[in-house]
Design a protein around this motif. Structure first.
Motif, PDB file in Angstrom:
ATOM      1  N   ASP A  81       0.830  -1.099  -0.147  1.00  0.00           N
ATOM      2  CA  ASP A  81       0.032  -0.068   0.031  1.00  0.00           C
ATOM      3  C   ASP A  81       0.847   1.415   0.000  1.00  0.00           C
ATOM      4  OD1 ASP A  81       0.963  -0.178   2.533  1.00  0.00           O
ATOM      5  OD2 ASP A  81      -0.787   0.298   3.686  1.00  0.00           O
ATOM      6  N   GLU A  97      -5.747   1.526  -8.928  1.00  0.00           N
ATOM      7  CA  GLU A  97      -6.684   1.798  -7.981  1.00  0.00           C
ATOM      8  C   GLU A  97      -5.875   2.405  -6.513  1.00  0.00           C
ATOM      9  OE1 GLU A  97     -10.884  -0.102  -6.469  1.00  0.00           O
ATOM     10  OE2 GLU A  97      -9.214  -1.458  -6.485  1.00  0.00           O
ATOM     11  N   ASP A  99      -6.702   4.540  -2.664  1.00  0.00           N
ATOM     12  CA  ASP A  99      -7.296   5.099  -1.661  1.00  0.00           C
ATOM     13  C   ASP A  99      -6.759   6.635  -1.287  1.00  0.00           C
ATOM     14  OD1 ASP A  99      -8.988   2.801  -0.911  1.00  0.00           O
ATOM     15  OD2 ASP A  99      -7.480   2.019   0.228  1.00  0.00           O
ATOM     16  N   ARG A 113     -12.105   5.438  -2.754  1.00  0.00           N
ATOM     17  CA  ARG A 113     -11.130   4.563  -3.656  1.00  0.00           C
ATOM     18  C   ARG A 113     -11.935   4.503  -5.114  1.00  0.00           C
ATOM     19  NH1 ARG A 113     -10.438  -1.652  -1.698  1.00  0.00           N
ATOM     20  NH2 ARG A 113      -8.931  -0.447  -0.152  1.00  0.00           N
ATOM     21  N   VAL A 154      -3.977   0.702  -3.772  1.00  0.00           N
ATOM     22  CA  VAL A 154      -4.923  -0.297  -2.952  1.00  0.00           C
ATOM     23  C   VAL A 154      -3.827  -1.752  -3.146  1.00  0.00           C
ATOM     24  CG1 VAL A 154      -6.668  -1.800  -3.331  1.00  0.00           C
ATOM     25  CG2 VAL A 154      -6.956   0.670  -3.372  1.00  0.00           C
ATOM     26  N   ARG A 170     -10.192  -5.467 -12.081  1.00  0.00           N
ATOM     27  CA  ARG A 170      -9.795  -3.873 -12.151  1.00  0.00           C
ATOM     28  C   ARG A 170     -10.094  -3.307 -13.486  1.00  0.00           C
ATOM     29  NH1 ARG A 170      -4.457  -1.991  -9.587  1.00  0.00           N
ATOM     30  NH2 ARG A 170      -5.827  -2.456  -7.677  1.00  0.00           N
TER      31      ARG A 170
END
Length: 208
Positions: A81, A97, A99, A113, A154, A170
């Motif tokens: 992350d 992707e 956050d 997100r 992510v 995704r």
């Protein structure tokens, strides 16, 4: 030189990317997060203990020569992350992707997100877009970097490295409904794998 400049010059000079560098409020602990360069990471190379030890030893030497005091030095990998701190990070991971946590709430919430991309026709590299998908329809949240408190990738497990193919579920960064307003605006603790002299902490690639 300032400690920030000293750390960045040292890390990049050794052939690594400086992901993040922070100093504790008391000024005693210096935390440095490093990563492989983009081409190496895309080829599947990950930061390991040897990399962290190499950077730790060089920083210990340079900080002493520059007369920059600290009580503890922690060098670690960014983890799955990985934090996104500057425009170059967003550009590197565009289409993936992430956050984000906004400094101020937008439509009653701070955490979002979605798939990140640059805003179309943006005049500078501070303007970005997050495509949100709730399973029924897509929306796009436009924001600037100064409106973001924290942003992280992510985690995605990929045997081809972070630059490999995205997870099957995704979706690419498709454009959605543009909001009329702009958004208002842990580190993986990990276990130390080896301690360097002076109680400095070295985290290796297990977190990745």
């Amino acid at each position: 030189m300032s400690w920030q400049t000293t750390v960045e010059t040292t890390v990049t000079g050794l052939g690594y990317e400086l992901v993040d560098c922070e100093r504790s409020a008391s000024g005693g602990t210096l935390r440095v997060t490093i990563d492989k360069l983009e081409a190496q990471a895309d080829a599947g190379e990950l930061i390991n203990v040897d990399d962290c030890e190499k950077v730790t030893r060089q920083l210990q030497y340079v900080l002493e020569v520059e007369g920059l005091e600290y009580s503890r030095l922690e060098v670690s990998s960014p983890g799955l992350d990985r934090p996104l701190k500057k425009a170059a990070h967003y550009a590197r991971f565009a289409g993936q992707e992430i956050d984000i946590t906004l400094k101020l709430p937008f439509q009653g919430r701070k955490k979002y997100r979605g798939v990140v991309s640059a805003q179309p026709q943006a005049e500078n590299d501070q303007a970005w877009r997050l495509v949100l998908d709730d399973g029924e329809h897509e929306q796009a949240l436009d924001f600037t970097l100064d409106e973001v408190r924290e942003a992280r990738l992510v985690p995605v497990i990929s045997f081809k490295g972070r630059g490999g193919e995205p997870a099957p579920d995704r979706k690419p960064g498709q454009r959605g409904v543009i909001k009329p307003k702009k958004a208002a605006a842990k580190k993986h603790a990990g276990e130390p794998t080896q301690a360097a002299p002076g109680q400095d902490k070295v985290d290796g690639g297990l977190k990745q």
